[in-house]
Design a protein around this motif. Structure first.
Motif, short mmCIF file in Angstrom:
data_model
loop_
_atom_site.label_atom_id
_atom_site.label_comp_id
_atom_site.label_asym_id
_atom_site.label_seq_id
_atom_site.Cartn_x
_atom_site.Cartn_y
_atom_site.Cartn_z
N PHE A 9 0.92 -1.41 -0.14
CA PHE A 9 -0.23 0.04 0.04
C PHE A 9 0.89 1.26 0.07
CE2 PHE A 9 -2.69 -3.16 1.89
CZ PHE A 9 -3.83 -3.35 1.22
N LYS A 10 1.94 1.31 0.49
CA LYS A 10 3.14 2.14 0.52
C LYS A 10 4.21 1.73 -0.12
CE LYS A 10 1.07 4.53 4.49
NZ LYS A 10 1.30 5.16 5.54
N LYS A 11 5.09 2.65 -0.56
CA LYS A 11 6.49 2.35 -1.31
C LYS A 11 7.25 1.63 0.02
CE LYS A 11 10.26 3.88 -3.85
NZ LYS A 11 10.93 5.19 -4.40
N ASN A 12 7.98 0.55 -0.42
CA ASN A 12 8.71 -0.22 0.74
C ASN A 12 8.05 -0.46 1.92
OD1 ASN A 12 10.98 0.10 -1.22
ND2 ASN A 12 11.25 2.18 -0.55
N ASP A 13 6.64 -0.61 1.98
CA ASP A 13 5.88 -1.07 3.14
C ASP A 13 5.72 -2.48 3.15
OD1 ASP A 13 4.66 -0.85 5.24
OD2 ASP A 13 2.66 -0.09 4.37
N THR A 14 5.26 -3.24 4.22
CA THR A 14 5.11 -4.51 4.34
C THR A 14 3.95 -5.02 3.20
OG1 THR A 14 5.45 -4.14 6.78
CG2 THR A 14 4.17 -6.21 6.06
N VAL A 15 4.38 -5.99 2.81
CA VAL A 15 3.58 -6.81 1.74
C VAL A 15 2.45 -7.67 2.46
CG1 VAL A 15 3.49 -8.35 -0.19
CG2 VAL A 15 5.64 -7.09 0.28
N ARG A 149 12.68 4.85 14.02
CA ARG A 149 12.99 4.02 12.69
C ARG A 149 11.91 4.16 11.62
NH1 ARG A 149 14.59 -2.18 14.38
NH2 ARG A 149 15.87 -2.10 12.50
N ASP A 150 10.71 4.21 12.24
CA ASP A 150 9.57 4.29 11.24
C ASP A 150 9.64 5.95 10.60
OD1 ASP A 150 7.79 1.86 11.73
OD2 ASP A 150 7.87 2.70 13.61
N GLU A 151 10.00 6.91 11.50
CA GLU A 151 10.27 8.15 11.05
C GLU A 151 11.28 8.09 10.07
OE1 GLU A 151 11.34 12.70 12.59
OE2 GLU A 151 11.52 10.75 13.76
N ALA A 152 12.38 7.63 10.10
CA ALA A 152 13.64 7.58 8.95
C ALA A 152 12.96 6.74 7.73
CB ALA A 152 14.65 6.76 9.59
N LYS A 153 12.12 5.99 7.95
CA LYS A 153 11.76 5.22 6.76
C LYS A 153 10.83 6.14 5.78
CE LYS A 153 9.26 0.76 5.23
NZ LYS A 153 8.86 -0.59 5.86
N ILE A 154 9.92 6.75 6.57
CA ILE A 154 9.17 7.49 5.71
C ILE A 154 9.69 8.82 5.36
CG2 ILE A 154 7.12 9.04 6.13
CD1 ILE A 154 5.91 7.30 8.33
N ILE A 155 10.77 9.53 6.11
CA ILE A 155 11.36 10.86 5.34
C ILE A 155 12.44 10.29 4.42
CG2 ILE A 155 12.61 12.79 6.04
CD1 ILE A 155 10.83 12.84 8.80
N PHE A 174 11.32 -4.20 9.76
CA PHE A 174 12.46 -4.01 10.79
C PHE A 174 12.70 -5.21 11.53
CE2 PHE A 174 10.97 0.61 10.38
CZ PHE A 174 11.98 1.08 9.62
N GLU A 175 13.86 -5.76 11.33
CA GLU A 175 14.44 -7.00 11.92
C GLU A 175 15.12 -6.52 13.35
OE1 GLU A 175 16.32 -9.87 9.88
OE2 GLU A 175 14.91 -9.70 8.13
N SER A 176 14.98 -7.32 14.37
CA SER A 176 15.72 -6.93 15.51
C SER A 176 17.30 -6.95 15.40
CB SER A 176 15.45 -7.97 16.70
OG SER A 176 15.68 -9.40 16.41
N ILE A 177 17.85 -5.98 15.77
CA ILE A 177 19.49 -5.96 15.84
C ILE A 177 19.90 -5.50 17.36
CG2 ILE A 177 21.20 -4.68 14.83
CD1 ILE A 177 19.25 -3.67 12.73
N SER A 178 21.08 -6.38 17.45
CA SER A 178 21.70 -6.21 18.96
C SER A 178 23.00 -5.95 18.79
CB SER A 178 21.47 -7.57 19.64
OG SER A 178 22.19 -8.68 18.88
N LEU A 201 20.66 1.14 16.18
CA LEU A 201 21.79 0.32 15.50
C LEU A 201 21.60 0.00 13.82
CD1 LEU A 201 22.51 -2.48 18.07
CD2 LEU A 201 23.89 -0.59 17.57
N MET A 202 22.48 0.15 13.08
CA MET A 202 22.12 0.10 11.59
C MET A 202 21.73 -1.07 11.29
SD MET A 202 25.40 2.32 9.77
CE MET A 202 26.63 1.27 10.64
N CYS A 203 20.61 -0.88 10.17
CA CYS A 203 20.10 -2.25 9.63
C CYS A 203 21.03 -3.36 9.11
CB CYS A 203 18.80 -2.06 8.79
SG CYS A 203 17.60 -1.01 9.65
N CYS A 204 22.14 -2.46 8.17
CA CYS A 204 23.03 -3.37 7.76
C CYS A 204 23.87 -4.37 8.41
CB CYS A 204 23.96 -2.43 6.69
SG CYS A 204 24.84 -1.16 7.75
#
Length: 338
Positions: A9-15, A149-155, A174-178, A201-204
């Protein structure tokens, strides 16, 4: 077997997956479907696939229809109303003195409600503002507080690598990162270097973590003695992407050797914080000869020779008096004789 199709429903949103209901649609087509008890327009992201019915957790909603020209015009009007909502929201936050940062506005396709996504450091009482927004737009208003994190994804924005943010470009979840992921990859634990613009923490950090974890599980621990084509050495580090071990050799040098080319032993040596064996006697590369002497015998002989030499010269210095002592003894002897 059941059929399902993925809608975004949005670009790069959950399928989200739906029942195609016999409709023939392709990737990129716009369709109308039920979402959160309302009609929403989305885009086909995953083509029709077959799956086992037992793999489907809950019944799938069916697609309503393929989007028509009228549906697309309605969606365009909704986008204009969203821009108007951004402006009105800013005016009301100043009016009521609320510390809220608006991130995005979304109007449902059937105009059932208007959702405002915002961020705030503390809890905000926005009841009066919601009433005024509902009166102005004549629609149901909903305010949702989201995370950074959601803010960064939108902006969106640029990451430390200089490319567009992964969450804005292609990530859908968004997967959990430790912090353990950064430790296992031997990255500096400096928050400024391993954090994204969102402050998390960076997603990469997760992209290559599987390869690192698989290598570390198969590799020997640091401090273990191994045999290689360069001789015996102590494992003092890893190069997971090359599938190699860093060995500390007898000549105090380090060598990278593939894991498949080493023979692991049962001996283990304690290492200091720099990866150097605390007891260098454990790092022996040459085999013991038949007469019981080792490769370091010549060095030991030289050290013993120097030790005997120092002892001999020391005894000579102690036995031979200096000039002042000899003069003192002569004066004493003269006074006694007089």
């Amino acid at each position: 077997m059941a059929l399902m199709i993925g809608i975004m429903f949005k670009k790069n949103d959950t399928v989200h997956y739906f029942d195609p209901a016999g409709m023939k649609v392709e990737v990129g087509d716009r369709v109308i479907c039920h979402m959160e008890d309302a009609l929403e327009i989305g885009e086909v992201a995953v083509p029709v696939v077959e799956t086992k019915e037992q793999d489907i957790a809950s019944p799938l909603n069916k697609l309503v229809r393929r989007a028509t020209y009228y549906d697309l015009s309605v969606d365009e009007l909704n986008r204009k109303k969203e821009k108007e909502g951004l402006k009105k929201f800013g005016e009301l936050t100043k009016k009521y003195g609320l510390t809220m940062k608006l991130v995005s506005v979304h109007v449902m396709f059937d105009k059932s409600k208007m959702v405002f996504f915002f961020t705030a450091e503390k809890r905000v009482d926005f009841r009066e503002m919601v009433k005024e927004l509902a009166t102005y737009f004549k629609i149901r208003i909903e305010l949702r507080q989201i995370g950074v994190r959601d803010e960064a994804k939108i902006i969106g924005g640029l990451g430390p690598c200089g490319r567009n943010l992964c969450c804005k470009s292609f990530l859908t979840d968004f997967e959990s990162i430790s912090i353990k992921m950064a430790k296992d990859q031997n990255l500096p634990l400096n928050p400024l270097k391993i954090s994204g613009i969102c402050g998390r923490l960076m997603c990469c950090l997760r992209y290559e973590y599987g390869s690192y974890q698989e290598f570390i599980d198969n590799a020997p621990e640091t401090g273990v003695k191994v045999k290689s084509c360069h001789g015996c050495g102590i494992v003092c580090g890893y190069e997971p992407l090359k599938e190699s071990l860093v060995l500390y050799l007898e000549n105090s040098s380090r060598k990278s050797v593939p894991l498949s080319e080493v023979e692991i032993t049962d001996e283990k040596v304690e290492l200091d914080e720099y990866g150097v064996p605390c007891n260098m006697d454990h790092v022996k590369m040459q085999e013991t000869s038949g007469d019981g002497s080792t490769g370091n015998g010549s060095k030991d002989k030289g050290q013993n020779k120097n030790t005997r030499k120092e002892k001999r010269f020391g005894r000579q210095r102690r036995s031979a008096p200096d000039k002042k002592d000899r003069g003192k003894q002569n004066r004493e002897g003269t006074s006694k004789s007089g």
